[in-house]
Structures are given as structure tokens and as C-alpha cells.
Design a protein around this motif. Sequence first.
Motif, PDB file in Angstrom:
ATOM      1  N   ILE A  62       0.813  -0.997  -0.185  1.00 15.00           N
ATOM      2  CA  ILE A  62       0.018  -0.086  -0.107  1.00 15.00           C
ATOM      3  C   ILE A  62       0.708   1.371  -0.126  1.00 15.00           C
ATOM      4  O   ILE A  62       1.152   1.768   1.130  1.00 15.00           O
ATOM      5  N   THR A  63       1.576   1.293  -1.252  1.00 14.22           N
ATOM      6  CA  THR A  63       2.494   2.613  -1.447  1.00 14.22           C
ATOM      7  C   THR A  63       2.073   3.093  -2.703  1.00 14.22           C
ATOM      8  O   THR A  63       1.264   2.693  -3.355  1.00 14.22           O
ATOM      9  N   ARG A  64       2.932   4.295  -3.267  1.00  8.13           N
ATOM     10  CA  ARG A  64       2.627   4.918  -4.283  1.00  8.13           C
ATOM     11  C   ARG A  64       2.636   3.945  -5.550  1.00  8.13           C
ATOM     12  O   ARG A  64       2.012   4.036  -6.628  1.00  8.13           O
ATOM     13  N   HIS A  65       3.576   2.933  -5.245  1.00 15.21           N
ATOM     14  CA  HIS A  65       3.922   2.074  -6.569  1.00 15.21           C
ATOM     15  C   HIS A  65       2.860   1.040  -6.593  1.00 15.21           C
ATOM     16  O   HIS A  65       2.221   0.505  -7.529  1.00 15.21           O
ATOM     17  N   GLY A  66       2.389   0.420  -5.520  1.00 11.28           N
ATOM     18  CA  GLY A  66       1.426  -0.650  -5.260  1.00 11.28           C
ATOM     19  C   GLY A  66      -0.168   0.049  -5.826  1.00 11.28           C
ATOM     20  O   GLY A  66      -0.777  -0.481  -6.406  1.00 11.28           O
ATOM     21  N   LEU A  67      -0.334   1.264  -5.360  1.00  8.39           N
ATOM     22  CA  LEU A  67      -1.594   1.786  -5.575  1.00  8.39           C
ATOM     23  C   LEU A  67      -1.745   2.097  -7.008  1.00  8.39           C
ATOM     24  O   LEU A  67      -2.821   1.981  -7.375  1.00  8.39           O
ATOM     25  N   ALA A  68      -0.726   2.585  -7.599  1.00  9.69           N
ATOM     26  CA  ALA A  68      -0.788   2.656  -9.071  1.00  9.69           C
ATOM     27  C   ALA A  68      -1.153   1.525  -9.943  1.00  9.69           C
ATOM     28  O   ALA A  68      -1.689   1.524 -10.869  1.00  9.69           O
ATOM     29  N   LYS A  69      -0.837   0.241  -9.291  1.00 10.27           N
ATOM     30  CA  LYS A  69      -0.951  -1.031 -10.127  1.00 10.27           C
ATOM     31  C   LYS A  69      -2.619  -1.443  -9.734  1.00 10.27           C
ATOM     32  O   LYS A  69      -3.182  -2.128 -10.216  1.00 10.27           O
ATOM     33  N   MET A  70      -2.852  -0.928  -8.572  1.00 10.29           N
ATOM     34  CA  MET A  70      -4.330  -1.300  -8.004  1.00 10.29           C
ATOM     35  C   MET A  70      -5.485  -0.438  -8.644  1.00 10.29           C
ATOM     36  O   MET A  70      -6.580  -0.785  -8.994  1.00 10.29           O
ATOM     37  N   LYS A  71      -5.242   0.860  -8.850  1.00  6.59           N
ATOM     38  CA  LYS A  71      -5.986   1.991  -9.469  1.00  6.59           C
ATOM     39  C   LYS A  71      -5.868   2.153 -10.903  1.00  6.59           C
ATOM     40  O   LYS A  71      -4.979   2.333 -11.142  1.00  6.59           O
ATOM     41  N   GLU A  72      -7.093   2.647 -11.487  1.00  5.99           N
ATOM     42  CA  GLU A  72      -6.862   3.009 -13.014  1.00  5.99           C
ATOM     43  C   GLU A  72      -7.318   4.402 -12.975  1.00  5.99           C
ATOM     44  O   GLU A  72      -7.034   5.230 -13.943  1.00  5.99           O
TER      45      GLU A  72
END
Length: 819
Positions: free
Chosen positions: A724-734
Motif C-alpha cells: 500500500i504505497t504509491r507503486h502498489g496503488l498505481a497498479k491497483m487503481k486506474e
Amino acid sequence: MTMTVRLQLQPAKLVFPKPVRLWTGKQIFSLILKPNKKCKVLANLRTKGRAYTSGEEMCSSDSFVNIRNSQLLAGVMDKSTLGSGGKANIFYVLLRDWGEDAATTAMWRLSRMASAYMMNRGFSIGIGDVTPSHGLLRLKRELLDAGYKKCDEFIKSQEAGRLQCQPGCTDEETLEAVILKELSVIRDRAGKACLQELDPSNSPLIMALSGSKGSFINISQMIACVGQQAISGHRVPNGFEDRALPHFERHSKTPAAKGFVENSFYSGLTPTEFFFHTMGGREGLVDTAVKTAETGYMQRRLVKSLEDLCLHYDMTVRNANGDIVQFLFGGDGLDPTYMEGNGCPVELQRVWDNVKANHPFRNEKPMSAADIVEGSEVLLNSAEFECCSEEFRNQLKSFVEKQAKKWSDIHEGWSLTCPVIYELERITLSQLIHFFQSCREKYLNARIEPGTAVGALAAQSIGEPGTQMTLKTFHFAGVASMNITQGVPRIKEIINASKNISTPIITAHLENDTDPEFARQVKGRIEKTTLGEVSEFIEEVYVPYDCFLLIKLDIERIRLLKLEVDAESIKFSICTSKLKIKPTQVIVQSPSVVTIRPPSNSKESIDFAMRSLKEALPSVVIMGVPNVNRAVIHEEIDKGVKKYKLLVEGDNLRDVIATRGVKGTKCSSNNTYQVFATLGIEAARATIMSEIKLVMENHGMSIDHRHPMLVADLMTSRGEVLGITRHGLAKMKESVLNLASFEKTADHLFDAAYYGQTDAITGVSESIIMGIPMTVGTGLFKLFSLTLRSKNQNPVRLQKRALLFADPSFHTNTIKSAG
């Protein structure tokens, strides 16, 4: 506001020699719950209090609470039964069984009575409350003298090399551990002596016993001894040239020189003690300041990534794009708010006791144990219970079977010998039906509603306890020297999905877990052992026309460490190491002697080659997993049997599982990424959940398992572990706006403009930015109007219909009923 209540009972105490009738505190408290016969609240609670010792109602400190039909029969009401949190709370029982009004009214009555009592009687602390008696001072001096003497003995035995090392510790670490243990015993014993010396009316003692404020440690620090000052969980370290302060000798390890404060706050601290105390206090302040920022950012990340998760009408948890994160919230579709006992919607034992107390059905005959079991089977298989999950039905079934067995034990011989217990424990058919109906009702109430923002709730439920945690906490995992990261740093590691965590520990269960010798053998197979550790010496030997390195192996040490190595296996390890030595250069002269010749075609001189080889050889790994620093045998007693397991400090889970003697199916690691790489995504999900739970438990907190489950499901929903970081969030959210509202705003907006990306505005952040209703809660459902058309495709005119409250007959009835 004055209020008159007609009391229905008489004072219970009769005091002599002047016969005076007095009320007991238990009677007064019973009136708070049920002031008169008109009040229908019949609350039941049986639980242990804070100071409970043994014997239930016969507890010597009267700390077993028994409330039956709103009558306090035994026990002292304290923080555990009146305070916030916990299921063993009388207000919680009132809220769950009798509704909000009953709970708030009882709280209101109690607070009014308590404030009136305090205003009339007063409650304050003076210097007399913390003045030690002569007996206590004498006892403290004896404790200090005995403790200091023991510490001196430990220091002398360490200097002489006689101190036996603890598992996994050096002699220095062992000395610190035993001294710390001895000094903490001094404070604990002095504290216990304080409590025995103090009068029961002592104000600090009353507060500590009831749990309103303070603890026994605070009392003992005020009266007897402040104790050891800790910095990062250790004694005060050396700062001024091999000593903590210039007032002490160099290399001094005495208690006073390393931060032990023998004075109390009453007697006053010496200058050095005061300095050490401020060092300990400063750490607490820094900790608090850093922790606030850490937990604040952690909570923001959690909320940002979970905010759009909500429960839909098909009971699935989905994100704003409609991707499924959970097929059924928490695996059972129940609301954490309505849970009673250990994540279960009904605390079965309490409901059972409540039904027996409130609904005695004295005119009915009691059922036999077989009838109870049979009756429960019929009720559970009825259509009414089809709405309940199979797991809940199984819990009910096993609980009733247990109660039936208990009843059969009583039924056999107690009906004549002890008719009171027989009457209390008897079970009738009506009681059984009432019990099942209560359980079903509670289960149905506990079902979660569609539209609930389960993501935001989960984020808040994990983030908020983080604010109560300490930042630098270490928990000793059964071994003095094996620290594992705890508190906020550990929670951060888990939700960041860090590949390299600060303290990776693999728990390895053994195929034979009762034999310590077997445990030592497996430890030898796992722990990294170098050539230098098993060699007596490595010498350069120069003879005419030849030179070589002579390695003398310590055979006795190899035998003691249970290492499965010999001269031949050591030769193989040397040849396969990075030193690039050919098998022809290594000669095994005897079981304990190995010789190595330097390479003949080397560009360097023979002398240089010999010396560099001598320096490199001691670090050659001859046994164990290379990136495992150490393994410690952990001993635990399970049902009276000593069992052994290994705590391995390292990251190579795959090699540890593959080690002979390790039960591979029972190995676990606290590194989520390692578990994912070795055992797959489902194992990683289970690890995230168990690790969050473990951190919370070690800090004395408990959160509903459904919250960590949702976080784990989100992190693993894409088939890989995403932090739950900026890198993980970018892959989770569109959503572009969602990402831009979190971090790197300009980057996301620039990329979106450059590549012509679109945003459907479905999430929470995007809707707030655009000023439109978000699709969670009441914004989740949509109303569709169907336009009726005739055969010739013309819209059909809808008939105007009278409104319900415009109906004259309804209006008349309402007026009559109101009148």
C-alpha cells in the motif's frame, strides 16, 4: 431535577453493638441496573475481575463478578466490568441484550451517583499517601543489598569466563540479560511489599486496584524504588569514554553506573539518577513525536487505497471499477460492529445463562441430555435456520451438545443431593426454543448491510490502534537475544510488502519435536557454519621445495555441535567455494588434517597467494544455509511435554523447508514476499493476516479479523503481493484523479494529458473532486424508471393515483387511534 424512586428491598447489613441497618454497595449497584419491579431489565453476567485470584465466587479479593437478573451477588465492579472495551462489560451486556436506552440509563444513574458521592466524601492524594513505613524501608534496603551482591557475582563470573552463555547470546549479552532480570525483580518485589504495607483506604492504591488511573509500578516508583532506566530496551549505553557518565569508573557494569535508580520519587533522586531518568524520559517524548507522523502517513495510505471498497447488493466487496476483492465480506457476511465473542455474532454461553435465568419455566419438566441434542438437531434443520451459515449452525450444535453433557453429569446424582443446583441447571423445551430463537435473531441483526464502506472501516480499524503503539518495541521471541520488530515499524513493513524486512524469522517445526539432540542436529544443518569456526588453527607451512596451508580441524567441537561434516565434505566445500581451488590442490591427510597448496600458475608471488588464501579460508561455508545467520532452539511446554522448534534468523524459506528433519508443512516465515515466492499467493495472504493480528496482540489490542482480511485480500487481489504505497496503488487503481490526489500529482496529470487517458469518475476521491455523490452507502443504489409504451410506440399516459395519506378512511382511523 429531583427524582423519587420507590425502593422494593430492605438494607442488608446489620451492624452491632448498636443495631443499625445499612445498605451494601452491591445493593446500591443492583438498584442502578434495576431500580424497581416495573423495570424489565434482567441482566446476567459472570466474569473475572482485575484482581481475580481463584475459586470464582469464593475469590479472596472478591473479584469474581456474578450478576444474576440485575442483582450483583458477588464481585467488585472495576474497570474490566465498567470501563470501555471488552466483552465482559455490564454496559455491553445491557446494550446487546436490552438495547441502547437501558445501557445509557444505567450509565447516567451510575455517573450521577458517583459524582454525588465524590462531592460529599471527596477523593484526594497527599504526601502521606506515598510515605514509606520503617518496615518497608528496611525491606527495600535488604532487597537492594541482595540484588547488588548477585549482580557483582555475575560481573565477576563473566570476567573470569565462568558465566554460562544463554542460547544464541555472547557472554556480554548474557551478562546484560541476567543483570536486567535481577534488577527488575528488585523493583517488582519492592512494589509488592508496598501494596502489602499500604492501608486499603490509600487513594493511589484504590485507583490502581479499580483501574481508574495509574498502576502498581507507579505506586512502587513513588514509594519504594524508581528502577532501571531503559533506552531502546537496554541499560544506559556508554557515552563518555567507556562509561555512561564521567562520575563512574571506566568499563563499570554495576547497576548504578548503567542507569539503575534505587531511590523513590519520595526520597528524591541523586544527580546521576536524575540524569539517567531524563534520558529515559526523553526517549518517550521523541518516540511520541515520531510515532504521530509515522502513523498519520500510514493511515492516509491505508484509507487512500481502501476508500472505494464497498459491499454491493450481491454481498461481494468490490472496488470502484467493479472488480471483486472479496466474494463474501469477511467470509461470512457479518458486521464487525455486532460481534460478541471472539468474532462470533453470539456469545453462546452468556445467552444460554441469560435464558436459564430470565425464563425458568418452572411448570415444565426438564429434558434429558439425549432429548436436548435431538431437539437442537430438529431446530437447526428447520426452515427458520436456513438463513444462518453452516459454520454458525455447527457452533450452535457443538455448544448445545457440550451443555447437554454437563446437564447429564448433574442430572445423574444431584437431583437429590443438591436440589438448588439441579433447579438452576435444568433445561426445558421452552428454554431450548427460546435460546435458539435469541441466537437466530442476533445472527440476523449481525448481517452486514449493502452499501457499507467496509474499506474505510478496515483502514481506520488498523490505523487507529497504530496511534496507541510504541514505535521502538521489541518482543523477545522466547530467546533473550532474538529481537523481532514490533509496533508501528512492523505494521509498516507488512502493508508496504517489503522484500527485505529488518528481522526475518522462520519458525521451523521438527519431525521429531521431543528430542533435544535431534533439534541440535537439524540446527547444525540449517545454521551457517564456516571453516574458521571448526578449525583449531590454519598455518602456513614452508618446507624445502614445497609450501602449503595446514588446517587442523577441531573434531571435539564438530561432535559437540552435532555437525554432519568431515574432512572429505570440507574438501568439497572448499573446492565449490568462490576461491576457485581445484580438487588436486586439496589433500586430506587424516580425519582432522587437511592441506591446501596455492595454485602454481598464479600471477602473484607464492608468499602473497599463501597469505590471501589463509585470510579467505576461515569464511568458507562448510555447512548450513548461506544466508541464515543463526538458528536458535526454542523450548516450550505443551500439555506437560517439552517440545522443541527452531527459530531461524534469515530469509531463505525454501532451503529451510527442504532441510532434512524439518516438517516442511509446518514452516512459517514473517516475510510476506518470501512466503509468496515459495508457497504462493494464498499463503502470502494468510501471512499478512496472521502478522497484523500478532502485532496487535503483542500490544494488548484486538481487532476484528475481518479488517486485516480485507487488507490482505486487496494486497493480493492482482495475483502478486502489492504494497500500500504509491507503486502498489498505481497498479491497483486506474483512476487518474485518484492517483493524482495521493502522491506525484503533476506526474499523473501530465501523463494522463499526454496519453489522452479518460477517468470514469466512479471512486470516492474523484467524486469529491468533481462535487458529485459518491457510490458508497446511500449513493450506491440507483433508481430506474420504466417508460410504458403502447403497441403503436406512443407513451401510455399514467393514471393519477391518490396518495396514501390522502385516503379519507386511513385519515379517519388515524384520528381515532390518536384520540
